[in-house]
Design a protein around this motif. Structure first.
Motif, mmCIF file in Angstrom:
data_model
loop_
_atom_site.group_PDB
_atom_site.id
_atom_site.type_symbol
_atom_site.label_atom_id
_atom_site.label_comp_id
_atom_site.label_asym_id
_atom_site.label_seq_id
_atom_site.Cartn_x
_atom_site.Cartn_y
_atom_site.Cartn_z
ATOM 1 N N GLU A 86 0.950 -1.266 0.061
ATOM 2 C CA GLU A 86 0.004 0.109 0.010
ATOM 3 C C GLU A 86 0.946 1.286 0.132
ATOM 4 O OE1 GLU A 86 -2.753 -0.195 3.229
ATOM 5 O OE2 GLU A 86 -3.714 1.677 2.342
ATOM 6 N N SER A 87 0.495 2.086 -0.879
ATOM 7 C CA SER A 87 1.119 3.565 -0.924
ATOM 8 C C SER A 87 -0.154 4.597 -0.556
ATOM 9 C CB SER A 87 1.932 3.713 -2.198
ATOM 10 O OG SER A 87 1.091 3.788 -3.057
ATOM 11 N N ASP A 88 0.306 5.822 -0.804
ATOM 12 C CA ASP A 88 -0.629 6.877 -0.406
ATOM 13 C C ASP A 88 -1.742 6.808 -1.525
ATOM 14 O OD1 ASP A 88 0.645 8.119 1.632
ATOM 15 O OD2 ASP A 88 1.529 9.665 0.440
ATOM 16 N N ASP A 89 -1.661 6.497 -2.677
ATOM 17 C CA ASP A 89 -2.886 6.460 -3.615
ATOM 18 C C ASP A 89 -2.946 5.441 -4.292
ATOM 19 O OD1 ASP A 89 -0.286 6.587 -4.991
ATOM 20 O OD2 ASP A 89 -0.951 8.109 -6.431
ATOM 21 N N ALA A 90 -2.274 4.123 -3.986
ATOM 22 C CA ALA A 90 -2.471 2.879 -4.567
ATOM 23 C C ALA A 90 -2.368 1.650 -3.594
ATOM 24 C CB ALA A 90 -1.765 2.758 -5.784
ATOM 25 N N ILE A 91 -2.957 0.516 -4.140
ATOM 26 C CA ILE A 91 -2.670 -0.584 -3.560
ATOM 27 C C ILE A 91 -2.665 -1.784 -4.545
ATOM 28 C CG2 ILE A 91 -4.113 -2.390 -2.106
ATOM 29 C CD1 ILE A 91 -5.904 -0.211 -0.889
ATOM 30 N N LYS A 92 -1.521 -2.374 -4.280
ATOM 31 C CA LYS A 92 -1.312 -3.433 -5.337
ATOM 32 C C LYS A 92 -1.123 -4.798 -4.565
ATOM 33 C CE LYS A 92 1.382 -0.406 -8.546
ATOM 34 N NZ LYS A 92 2.526 -0.352 -9.132
ATOM 35 N N VAL A 93 -1.910 -5.833 -5.193
ATOM 36 C CA VAL A 93 -2.019 -7.216 -4.528
ATOM 37 C C VAL A 93 -1.595 -7.972 -5.469
ATOM 38 C CG1 VAL A 93 -3.534 -8.620 -3.285
ATOM 39 C CG2 VAL A 93 -4.200 -6.074 -3.449
ATOM 40 N N THR A 94 -0.561 -8.826 -5.091
ATOM 41 C CA THR A 94 -0.243 -9.994 -6.050
ATOM 42 C C THR A 94 -0.396 -11.214 -5.216
ATOM 43 O OG1 THR A 94 2.043 -9.755 -5.139
ATOM 44 C CG2 THR A 94 1.376 -8.556 -7.090
ATOM 45 N N ASN A 95 -0.678 -12.433 -5.976
ATOM 46 C CA ASN A 95 -0.527 -13.682 -5.429
ATOM 47 C C ASN A 95 0.389 -14.721 -5.921
ATOM 48 O OD1 ASN A 95 -1.786 -14.828 -7.510
ATOM 49 N ND2 ASN A 95 -3.950 -15.228 -6.788
ATOM 50 N N PRO A 96 0.389 -15.754 -5.349
ATOM 51 C CA PRO A 96 1.431 -16.706 -5.749
ATOM 52 C C PRO A 96 1.197 -17.320 -7.207
ATOM 53 C CG PRO A 96 0.779 -17.290 -3.585
ATOM 54 C CD PRO A 96 -0.081 -16.430 -4.035
ATOM 55 N N THR A 97 0.249 -17.110 -7.838
ATOM 56 C CA THR A 97 -0.046 -17.439 -9.262
ATOM 57 C C THR A 97 0.251 -16.543 -10.103
ATOM 58 O OG1 THR A 97 -2.348 -17.601 -8.959
ATOM 59 C CG2 THR A 97 -1.256 -19.633 -8.727
ATOM 60 N N ASP A 98 0.777 -15.161 -9.773
ATOM 61 C CA ASP A 98 1.093 -14.306 -10.579
ATOM 62 C C ASP A 98 -0.306 -13.190 -10.987
ATOM 63 O OD1 ASP A 98 3.803 -14.053 -10.755
ATOM 64 O OD2 ASP A 98 3.985 -15.630 -12.020
ATOM 65 N N GLU A 99 -1.369 -13.434 -10.134
ATOM 66 C CA GLU A 99 -2.445 -12.643 -10.622
ATOM 67 C C GLU A 99 -2.202 -11.420 -10.094
ATOM 68 O OE1 GLU A 99 -6.528 -14.507 -10.244
ATOM 69 O OE2 GLU A 99 -5.147 -15.911 -9.168
ATOM 70 N N LEU A 100 -2.701 -10.221 -10.485
ATOM 71 C CA LEU A 100 -2.191 -8.710 -10.283
ATOM 72 C C LEU A 100 -3.699 -8.176 -9.813
ATOM 73 C CD1 LEU A 100 -0.374 -6.375 -9.552
ATOM 74 C CD2 LEU A 100 -0.203 -6.132 -11.798
ATOM 75 N N LEU A 101 -3.732 -7.459 -8.753
ATOM 76 C CA LEU A 101 -4.926 -6.385 -8.648
ATOM 77 C C LEU A 101 -4.367 -5.164 -8.005
ATOM 78 C CD1 LEU A 101 -8.041 -6.184 -8.312
ATOM 79 C CD2 LEU A 101 -7.821 -6.643 -5.871
ATOM 80 N N GLU A 102 -4.703 -4.132 -8.988
ATOM 81 C CA GLU A 102 -3.932 -2.945 -8.785
ATOM 82 C C GLU A 102 -5.201 -1.759 -8.920
ATOM 83 O OE1 GLU A 102 -1.577 -2.470 -11.970
ATOM 84 O OE2 GLU A 102 -0.235 -0.817 -11.153
ATOM 85 N N ILE A 103 -5.125 -1.103 -7.578
ATOM 86 C CA ILE A 103 -6.347 -0.209 -7.017
ATOM 87 C C ILE A 103 -5.631 1.183 -7.056
ATOM 88 C CG2 ILE A 103 -7.995 0.520 -5.465
ATOM 89 C CD1 ILE A 103 -7.951 -2.635 -4.538
ATOM 90 N N THR A 104 -5.695 2.264 -7.813
ATOM 91 C CA THR A 104 -5.415 3.183 -7.561
ATOM 92 C C THR A 104 -6.566 4.239 -6.725
ATOM 93 O OG1 THR A 104 -4.664 3.298 -9.747
ATOM 94 C CG2 THR A 104 -4.626 5.471 -9.233
ATOM 95 N N ILE A 105 -6.360 4.929 -5.883
ATOM 96 C CA ILE A 105 -7.121 5.849 -4.959
ATOM 97 C C ILE A 105 -7.150 7.275 -5.489
ATOM 98 C CG2 ILE A 105 -7.801 6.089 -2.670
ATOM 99 C CD1 ILE A 105 -7.830 3.098 -2.773
ATOM 100 N N HIS A 106 -8.046 7.684 -5.750
ATOM 101 C CA HIS A 106 -8.206 9.094 -6.326
ATOM 102 C C HIS A 106 -8.583 9.941 -5.182
ATOM 103 C CE1 HIS A 106 -7.463 7.637 -10.471
ATOM 104 N NE2 HIS A 106 -8.638 6.793 -10.179
ATOM 105 N N ASP A 107 -9.302 9.440 -4.318
ATOM 106 C CA ASP A 107 -10.171 10.277 -3.287
ATOM 107 C C ASP A 107 -10.411 9.305 -1.983
ATOM 108 O OD1 ASP A 107 -11.058 12.316 -1.904
ATOM 109 O OD2 ASP A 107 -13.005 12.180 -2.711
#
Lengths: 219, 219
Positions: free
Chosen positions: B58-79
């Motif tokens: 987690e950073s200020d404006d984003a959450i990045k989630v990865t799992n062992p099978t290389d799936e990627l979920l990327e959330i950009t927080i605008h507000d």
DNA sequence: AGGTGTATGTCGCAT
DNA sequence: ATGCGACGTACACCT
């Protein structure tokens, strides 16, 4: 969207009976009236829910939800920790890419990926028990029924075998053969396909999408 | 459990690709690390999710989630509208009582509901590929394998057909016939059952429950 | 409204 | 781990 955190007990009766003992849980009430009850674990599926349309009656310590098919969800609130409402505005549409429909499109556009010489006869070719994804012909005009799955499992092979049975019983298509196409095919599915004399083909979706473009560029 | 309400855009890539345009949504992060993204509509299924186990950065404006099978979920927080955490404690076990098992009990107790003259030979009669729900005999001592479903679909017919194949190969039961019983049976399932020479029977659960009691009262 | 097939199905249980 | 069946399956699509 209303978000409630509360210690509660829950009873559901309808398609089955379910009881949740007293504990702290998250209640989500969406603007369409649907309500779901989440615990702090167990993936995304709620422990209990009631979809829209329904009627929700709320009192100080209880929420009762009924729907037109006489299902009943009863939530007793013992201790409310938090209760907030938010306005979410409209939801732009979700975009998905890489599902079976895309795979089918790509292969329908390029049947030669399945087997050189293949021509598409019909997409969603109807049988009495449902449509087979593709019906193709090879260079000798022999017929091939093609079933496409994202994941190749045993039930997909069975499905194709059933289709073949019905298609083969039509004199026009007698002798039709089967091809099972998926991004990856489980070992047991391959074994069963072998036994049913069905050919297997694993295709790479990204590769398929890749080779589609150069071919289109030829015209 | 952490509950976040935020205006965000989301990208998922893994088993497929999905993109959520900018909008306000509910993010639920459960204590096992699983994360789900809900809009204010569409029943209980989230628009996007990532199950445990995974790694969340987690950073200020984003959450990045990865799992062992290389799936990627990327959330950009605008507000970020709201961000709260709650301690839920342990979840006591959910209690469920389904209709499925009960239906089998009722028919085992009253096989004549299936066909007059039917006698129960064995419940959960074992075959090499699993148990068939009921094995019965009629007045001529012919054998009938009965598969019971709440919803009668094509897979259930196939399942029974497989059982029949194995039971019939035993000299003691050769000539065994099949009966497919469900609360309702889909047209395609009936077509396949016909082709497999399997009889179909639709039973009303409430009615069955009703006639059970008078019979019990006779004894 | 009802039927049919897909799903990032999920979940539980047996092997 | 993998296979297999059930699910209050949900959900989109088509008639």
């Amino acid at each position: 969207m209303r978000i409630i955190v509360a210690e509660c007990t829950v009873n559901y009766s309808g398609k089955l009976s379910a009881h949740l003992p007293r504990a702290v849980r998250l209640l989500i009430v969406k603007s369409d009236g649907s309500i779901s009850i989440h615990s702090d674990g167990g993936a995304y599926k709620p422990m209990n829910w009631m979809n829209s349309p329904n009627v929700m009656v709320e009192s100080d310590d209880a929420i009762k939800v009924t729907n037109p098919t006489d299902e009943l969800l009863e939530i007793t609130i013992h201790d409310k920790v938090s209760d907030q409402s938010f306005d979410f505005g409209i939801e732009p549409s979700l975009q998905k890419d890489g599902v079976e429909a895309h795979l089918q499109e790509l292969l329908a556009a390029d049947p030669e990926v399945i087997e050189p010489g293949f021509k598409l006869v019909k997409r969603e070719f109807m049988t009495p028990i449902g449509p087979v994804d593709l019906l193709c012909q090879d260079e000798d005009n022999s017929y091939f029924a093609v079933e496409i799955k994202r994941r190749g499992e045993i039930d997909g092979v069975e499905q194709l075998a059933r289709y073949l049975e019905f298609i083969d019983s039509d004199p026009q298509y007698v002798g039709v053969k089967g091809v099972f196409v998926a991004q990856s095919i489980k070992p047991q599915a391959k074994v069963l396909a072998e036994k049913r004399s069905i050919a297997c083909l694993e295709v790479d979706y990204d590769l398929l999408r890749g080779i589609e473009k150069p071919q289109q560029a030829l015209f």
